[in-house]
Design an enzyme around this catalytic site. Structure first.
Site, PDB file in Angstrom:
ATOM      1  N   PRO A 129       0.822  -1.207   0.000  1.00  0.00           N
ATOM      2  CA  PRO A 129       0.000   0.000   0.000  1.00  0.00           C
ATOM      3  C   PRO A 129       0.859   1.260   0.000  1.00  0.00           C
ATOM      4  O   PRO A 129       2.072   1.190   0.212  1.00  0.00           O
ATOM      5  CB  PRO A 129      -0.767  -0.124   1.324  1.00  0.00           C
ATOM      6  CG  PRO A 129       0.162  -0.863   2.220  1.00  0.00           C
ATOM      7  CD  PRO A 129       0.959  -1.801   1.340  1.00  0.00           C
ATOM      8  N   GLY A 172      -1.178   4.461  -9.418  1.00  0.00           N
ATOM      9  CA  GLY A 172      -0.487   5.617  -8.861  1.00  0.00           C
ATOM     10  C   GLY A 172      -0.247   6.649  -9.943  1.00  0.00           C
ATOM     11  O   GLY A 172      -0.941   6.690 -10.957  1.00  0.00           O
ATOM     12  N   GLU A 192      -2.719   1.585 -13.791  1.00  0.00           N
ATOM     13  CA  GLU A 192      -3.865   2.477 -13.549  1.00  0.00           C
ATOM     14  C   GLU A 192      -3.284   3.790 -13.060  1.00  0.00           C
ATOM     15  O   GLU A 192      -2.913   3.910 -11.887  1.00  0.00           O
ATOM     16  CB  GLU A 192      -4.792   1.876 -12.474  1.00  0.00           C
ATOM     17  CG  GLU A 192      -5.476   0.582 -12.860  1.00  0.00           C
ATOM     18  CD  GLU A 192      -6.660   0.804 -13.789  1.00  0.00           C
ATOM     19  OE1 GLU A 192      -6.885   1.959 -14.214  1.00  0.00           O
ATOM     20  OE2 GLU A 192      -7.351  -0.170 -14.091  1.00  0.00           O
ATOM     21  N   LEU A 193      -3.207   4.781 -13.955  1.00  0.00           N
ATOM     22  CA  LEU A 193      -2.468   5.996 -13.618  1.00  0.00           C
ATOM     23  C   LEU A 193      -3.400   7.198 -13.478  1.00  0.00           C
ATOM     24  O   LEU A 193      -4.586   7.048 -13.242  1.00  0.00           O
ATOM     25  CB  LEU A 193      -1.373   6.220 -14.672  1.00  0.00           C
ATOM     26  CG  LEU A 193      -0.484   4.989 -14.930  1.00  0.00           C
ATOM     27  CD1 LEU A 193       0.548   5.282 -15.995  1.00  0.00           C
ATOM     28  CD2 LEU A 193       0.184   4.510 -13.651  1.00  0.00           C
ATOM     29  N   CYS A 214      -8.473   9.767  -9.387  1.00  0.00           N
ATOM     30  CA  CYS A 214      -7.969   9.691 -10.761  1.00  0.00           C
ATOM     31  C   CYS A 214      -9.101  10.027 -11.723  1.00  0.00           C
ATOM     32  O   CYS A 214      -8.874  10.529 -12.812  1.00  0.00           O
ATOM     33  CB  CYS A 214      -7.423   8.296 -11.027  1.00  0.00           C
ATOM     34  SG  CYS A 214      -8.586   6.992 -10.620  1.00  0.00           S
ATOM     35  N   GLU A 231      -3.028  16.887 -14.349  1.00  0.00           N
ATOM     36  CA  GLU A 231      -3.801  16.451 -13.185  1.00  0.00           C
ATOM     37  C   GLU A 231      -3.548  17.392 -11.995  1.00  0.00           C
ATOM     38  O   GLU A 231      -2.417  17.559 -11.565  1.00  0.00           O
ATOM     39  CB  GLU A 231      -3.395  15.028 -12.811  1.00  0.00           C
ATOM     40  CG  GLU A 231      -4.276  14.429 -11.730  1.00  0.00           C
ATOM     41  CD  GLU A 231      -3.915  12.973 -11.434  1.00  0.00           C
ATOM     42  OE1 GLU A 231      -2.740  12.697 -11.144  1.00  0.00           O
ATOM     43  OE2 GLU A 231      -4.825  12.121 -11.490  1.00  0.00           O
TER      44      GLU A 231
HETATM   45  P1  NAD Z   1       2.533   7.491  -6.366  1.00  0.00           P
HETATM   46  O1  NAD Z   1       2.916   7.195  -7.769  1.00  0.00           O
HETATM   47  O2  NAD Z   1       3.325   8.518  -5.638  1.00  0.00           O
HETATM   48  O3  NAD Z   1       2.621   6.175  -5.465  1.00  0.00           O
HETATM   49  C1  NAD Z   1       1.849   5.035  -5.756  1.00  0.00           C
HETATM   50  C2  NAD Z   1       2.496   3.831  -5.096  1.00  0.00           C
HETATM   51  O4  NAD Z   1       3.737   3.551  -5.733  1.00  0.00           O
HETATM   52  C3  NAD Z   1       2.801   4.009  -3.612  1.00  0.00           C
HETATM   53  O5  NAD Z   1       2.487   2.808  -2.950  1.00  0.00           O
HETATM   54  C4  NAD Z   1       4.308   4.255  -3.604  1.00  0.00           C
HETATM   55  O6  NAD Z   1       4.940   3.889  -2.407  1.00  0.00           O
HETATM   56  C5  NAD Z   1       4.738   3.360  -4.741  1.00  0.00           C
HETATM   57  N1  NAD Z   1       6.025   3.706  -5.370  1.00  0.00           N
HETATM   58  C6  NAD Z   1       6.646   4.905  -5.424  1.00  0.00           C
HETATM   59  N2  NAD Z   1       7.781   4.810  -6.141  1.00  0.00           N
HETATM   60  C7  NAD Z   1       7.874   3.525  -6.556  1.00  0.00           C
HETATM   61  C8  NAD Z   1       8.812   2.797  -7.351  1.00  0.00           C
HETATM   62  N3  NAD Z   1       9.899   3.374  -7.880  1.00  0.00           N
HETATM   63  N4  NAD Z   1       8.583   1.487  -7.590  1.00  0.00           N
HETATM   64  C9  NAD Z   1       7.470   0.870  -7.094  1.00  0.00           C
HETATM   65  N5  NAD Z   1       6.559   1.508  -6.336  1.00  0.00           N
HETATM   66  C10 NAD Z   1       6.753   2.814  -6.069  1.00  0.00           C
HETATM   67  O7  NAD Z   1       0.983   7.852  -6.397  1.00  0.00           O
HETATM   68  P2  NAD Z   1       0.027   8.301  -5.192  1.00  0.00           P
HETATM   69  O8  NAD Z   1       0.314   9.738  -4.859  1.00  0.00           O
HETATM   70  O9  NAD Z   1       0.061   7.310  -4.108  1.00  0.00           O
HETATM   71  O10 NAD Z   1      -1.410   8.188  -5.868  1.00  0.00           O
HETATM   72  C11 NAD Z   1      -1.994   9.247  -6.563  1.00  0.00           C
HETATM   73  C12 NAD Z   1      -1.953   8.985  -8.052  1.00  0.00           C
HETATM   74  O11 NAD Z   1      -2.593   7.734  -8.319  1.00  0.00           O
HETATM   75  C13 NAD Z   1      -2.727  10.014  -8.843  1.00  0.00           C
HETATM   76  O12 NAD Z   1      -2.021  10.347 -10.019  1.00  0.00           O
HETATM   77  C14 NAD Z   1      -4.011   9.292  -9.204  1.00  0.00           C
HETATM   78  O13 NAD Z   1      -4.644   9.786 -10.363  1.00  0.00           O
HETATM   79  C15 NAD Z   1      -3.532   7.892  -9.367  1.00  0.00           C
HETATM   80  N6  NAD Z   1      -4.632   6.926  -9.194  1.00  0.00           N
HETATM   81  C16 NAD Z   1      -5.058   6.235 -10.284  1.00  0.00           C
HETATM   82  C17 NAD Z   1      -6.127   5.344 -10.176  1.00  0.00           C
HETATM   83  C18 NAD Z   1      -6.613   4.568 -11.382  1.00  0.00           C
HETATM   84  O14 NAD Z   1      -7.325   3.586 -11.191  1.00  0.00           O
HETATM   85  N7  NAD Z   1      -6.292   4.947 -12.596  1.00  0.00           N
HETATM   86  C19 NAD Z   1      -6.746   5.157  -8.941  1.00  0.00           C
HETATM   87  C20 NAD Z   1      -6.285   5.881  -7.846  1.00  0.00           C
HETATM   88  C21 NAD Z   1      -5.211   6.769  -7.988  1.00  0.00           C
END
Ligand code: NAD
Length: 512
Positions: A177, A228, A250-251, A284, A378
């Site tokens: 998570p 993410g 899913e970005l 998102c 975004e």
């Molecule tokens: P983030 O990219 O900062 O982090 C997401 C996850 O990736 C976290 O668990 C983090 O610890 C992990 N992470 C970070 N660097 C990593 C690496 N190098 N390798 C592997 N894992 C790594 O995103 P966030 O701030 O947690 O979430 C917000 C983003 O997620 C927004 O852009 C939002 O639009 C997107 N989002 C997309 C969906 C979808 O279904 N399309 C749903 C929810 C959120």
């Protein structure tokens, strides 16, 4: 606390060597809980345990897995208030919005319990003339171990939609998570352990920052599902490419709403304001920009401004939207507002003053130019940009030209479907907002920078299984196409037969 323990910084992300995560109670800003950070060794141990659990999990068959998933669903339902309280504390969203996540998780589980066998069960396929002595079918086999990396904005619903698909398809899952919301996943894992005590390794978690996500990928899962930001998604995809590990991405998104000249403006205003502001705009699929046809623009702006002005921000029981749990998001929200204002937009609600240290109040920007950051990148905050367009064709062109392609909404009494069909996006609600995400039967995912692959629906279940094709000889062939024993002239005769049949079909077509 050890010396290298993390400090809570403005970015919420502290650094990849930290040994501990310190989470924050978003209502008070005070320390909430601490979690040990998992590294390479823990990731390897988790993948090994998960791999050894995949056999027994697969051997249960669809009905056996459905029984366990029903037990898990019951356990989540029974302790749902506890889960909602954790979401409220770690993410900051109002308690009722947290309950929506629990409800959504239960619905996703229900869908896979009822549909996994229908979608992934053995499927007979027809023979063609060349294989008329064969019986052919497809079976869907699980990948094995699926790594799931999740975000903080929907800390339960987003990963559970994926985990449900992956488990129902027969995989074991390891969930990493967000560092902002690990407690929600801890609770989820405990519900699994209570519901399925004989197979705890089928669903495990690893807590940590980005480095833990990297360690999980390096430990060799058979499939990776990442949710993410676009930037992290690209890093994850690049790491997965090293081992050709298939990945679901899913970005982010920049979802647009189109308000046509024949829209019910009251309905459109209600749904768009909610779609933009709910969850503090941390979605998102939040509606971040409204393209409004000029003939209804001014009236629509009046209606949304009135509604947005009354959205209650805070952490008390009356609040409709909560704080911004990721402090690093605050400057982005501010930058997008500032950029729009500098390009000539004006704020009818909020503005730069609406963005504080831990909270952002709703902002409605009108007169936004289509190239402004608030219309293209975004924002992930409670900000709605309004772009005036001459007609819906212009609105479609703007949305389809964007680098993202996730969700969208169209408001029109008579032309909703026609307009929606032309959008280069993954999902559209017609005369409503975000509801495609509330139906687990609909595939969820995007195009362009919003990623690829799908969760939910039949596509979501198939995302976590690979098709294995079978064909079995049932009798002698008319002539054997698969040996060197073909009679002389057989292929020429076969080609002539097929040619005559195709020509006959053409004749039939032209007589119609
Ligand atoms: P983030 O990219 O900062 O982090 C997401 C996850 O990736 C976290 O668990 C983090 O610890 C992990 N992470 C970070 N660097 C990593 C690496 N190098 N390798 C592997 N894992 C790594 O995103 P966030 O701030 O947690 O979430 C917000 C983003 O997620 C927004 O852009 C939002 O639009 C997107 N989002 C997309 C969906 C979808 O279904 N399309 C749903 C929810 C959120």
């Amino acid at each position: 606390m050890t010396n290298n323990a993390p400090l809570i910084t403005r970015d919420g992300v502290i650094g990849y060597d930290a040994a501990e995560i310190i989470t924050v109670d978003q209502a008070t800003g005070a320390e909430f809980a601490r979690y040990a950070v998992a590294g390479k060794d823990e990731a390897t141990t988790a993948v090994t345990a998960a791999r050894s659990a995949t056999g027994p999990w697969w051997d249960l068959g669809f009905e056996g897995r459905a029984q366990r998933l029903r037990a898990w669903r019951r356990e989540i339902a029974v302790s749902g208030e506890e889960g909602a309280a954790l979401i409220h504390a770690e993410n900051g969203k109002p308690l009722d919005d947290a309950r929506v996540e629990v409800l959504g998780a239960l619905e996703h589980l229900q869908y896979v319990i009822e549909n996994a066998e229908r979608v992934l069960g053995r499927r007979e396929v027809p023979a063609n003339p060349t294989t008329s002595n064969q019986r052919a079918w497809v079976e869907y086999q699980p990948y094995g171990v699926v790594g799931v990396i999740g975000p903080w904005n929907f800390p339960l619903l987003t990963p559970v939609a994926i985990v449900a698909d992956a488990l129902a398809a027969g995989n074991a899952v390891i969930l990493k998570p967000s560092q902002i919301t690990p407690g929600v996943t801890e609770w989820l894992i405990q519900t699994w352990q209570r519901a399925v005590p004989d197979l705890p390794a089928v669903l495990q978690n690893l807590n940590g920052y980005g480095a833990t996500g990297q360690a999980l990928i390096a430990a060799g899962p058979d499939k990776l599902a990442f949710t993410g930001s676009v930037a992290t998604g690209k890093t994850v995809a690049a790491q997965c490419a090293q081992t050709l590990t298939p990945v679901l991405l899913e970005l982010g998104g920049k979802d647009g709403a189109i308000v046509a000249e024949d829209a019910d403006l009251d309905e459109a205003a209600k749904h768009i304001v909610w779609g933009a502001m709910q969850n503090t705009g941390h979605g998102c699929i939040s509606l971040e920009v409204a393209y409004v046809v000029e003939s209804v623009h001014d009236e629509f702006v009046e209606k949304i401004s009135e509604l947005a002005r009354h959205v209650r921000v805070g952490s008390d029981t009356d609040a409709e939207i909560g704080p911004v749990p990721l402090p690093g998001q605050i400057p982005i929200i501010r930058e997008h507002i500032e950029d729009a204002l500098q390009r000539g937009a004006r704020a009818t609600v909020g503005g730069l003053d609406a963005v504080g240290e831990r909270y952002a109040a709703p902002t409605v920007l009108v007169g936004v130019t289509p190239d402004a950051l608030a219309a293209t990148e975004e924002t992930f905050g409670p900000t709605l940009a309004v772009v005036k367009v001459t007609d819906t064709d212009e609105a479609v062109a703007h949305i389809s030209a964007g680098r993202y392609g996730l969700g969208s909404a169209v408001f029109s009494r008579d032309r909703g479907e026609d307009i929606a069909r032309r959008l280069r996006v993954g999902m559209t609600s017609i005369n409503d907002a975000l509801v495609f995400s509330m139906n687990p039967a609909l595939p969820f995912g995007g195009r362009g920078d919003s990623g690829y692959g799908r969760k939910q629906g039949e596509e979501g279940l198939r995302e976590f299984a690979w098709p294995h094709s079978f064909t079995a000889k049932t009798g002698a062939a008319h002539f054997s196409a698969s040996t060197f024993g073909r009679p002389a002239g057989a292929m020429a005769a076969a080609l002539a037969t097929v040619r005559d049949r195709i020509l006959a079909e053409q004749d039939t077509d032209t007589t119609h």
